[in-house]
Enzyme design. Sequence first.
Site, PDB file in Angstrom:
ATOM      1  N   GLU A  32       0.826  -1.217   0.000  1.00  0.00           N
ATOM      2  CA  GLU A  32       0.000   0.000   0.000  1.00  0.00           C
ATOM      3  C   GLU A  32       0.859   1.267   0.000  1.00  0.00           C
ATOM      4  OE1 GLU A  32      -3.192   0.217  -0.533  1.00  0.00           O
ATOM      5  OE2 GLU A  32      -3.442  -1.945  -0.573  1.00  0.00           O
TER       6      GLU A  32
ATOM      7  N   ASP B 240       3.471  -4.568  -5.765  1.00  0.00           N
ATOM      8  CA  ASP B 240       4.068  -5.807  -5.241  1.00  0.00           C
ATOM      9  C   ASP B 240       5.590  -5.773  -5.392  1.00  0.00           C
ATOM     10  OD1 ASP B 240       1.656  -6.992  -4.561  1.00  0.00           O
ATOM     11  OD2 ASP B 240       1.509  -8.224  -6.374  1.00  0.00           O
TER      12      ASP B 240
HETATM   13 ZN   LIG Z   1      -2.857  -2.851  -4.459  1.00  0.00          ZN
END
Ligand SMILES: [Zn+2]
Length: 267
Positions: free
Chosen positions: A127, A186
């Site tokens: 995030e 990611d």
């Molecule tokens: Zn995400």
Amino acid sequence: MKKWFAYITLLLTTTYIQSGCAVNQGDIHGINLISIEQEKQLGDKFVSEIEQQHKVYNDVETTAYVERVGRRLLANAREVPFQFTFKVVTDESVNAFAVPGGHLYVHTGLIKAAGSEDELAAVMAHEINHGVARHGTRQMTQQYGYNLVLQLLLGDNPGMLTQLATSLFGTAGSMAYSRGMENQADYLGVETMAKSGYDPNAMVTFFTKLDAISGQKSNQVAQFFSSHPLTSERLTNVKNAIAQLPPLKYNGTQDRKEFSRIKSRIK
Ligand SMILES: [Zn+2]
């Protein structure tokens, strides 16, 4: 001669345009029509809406703990365009979300579901990097148009602000980032975790674990995977990113006690 030159130029241009469609995972500066200053203002407007809709979890120690994890990650992010804020909200679903302008919210359900500080840090690192790469404003201008974002900034459309706060960051839904943005969050998340001394493999184990329980507790886990679908391609990408890292300097011993202390507070 000229013909060959033209052919090669065409070939290079085509290759450039084709590769331009994908998000370059390491490049955090994609086209963004919203300035950093505008994003800060927009973020503040969303924050006041969101905190009317979500119940902020007012435990000083838990908030301080989440902030500590967040700052540790942030210190190793590629860039920090904003003064980030970290808050916990009382919500049983397993989720965390980033609001434009660097505001990160962690659900109590996420802390409960995480088996270690590394697993919590995995979702937070993902995030945080949505925030670092400013995916929120990029996605919003693509999805709703620049004019609408300007209207929100000028305060011309308060009804829309409330509605978007609900559907993008609320209990009713979450921001649908592009697959390229998800992969980038990611990829950068793995990098940030490793640099911060967390074990990036926790991203793989936690995502796999959540995916496995999502069948039984669909409502609680569904929210995270509705905005971050777990595909085998996604897991492979995360594993590949981990494989590219230099040898890990990982020592999770000191985090374990602190994590279980906070976890027991939430129960
Ligand atoms: Zn995400």
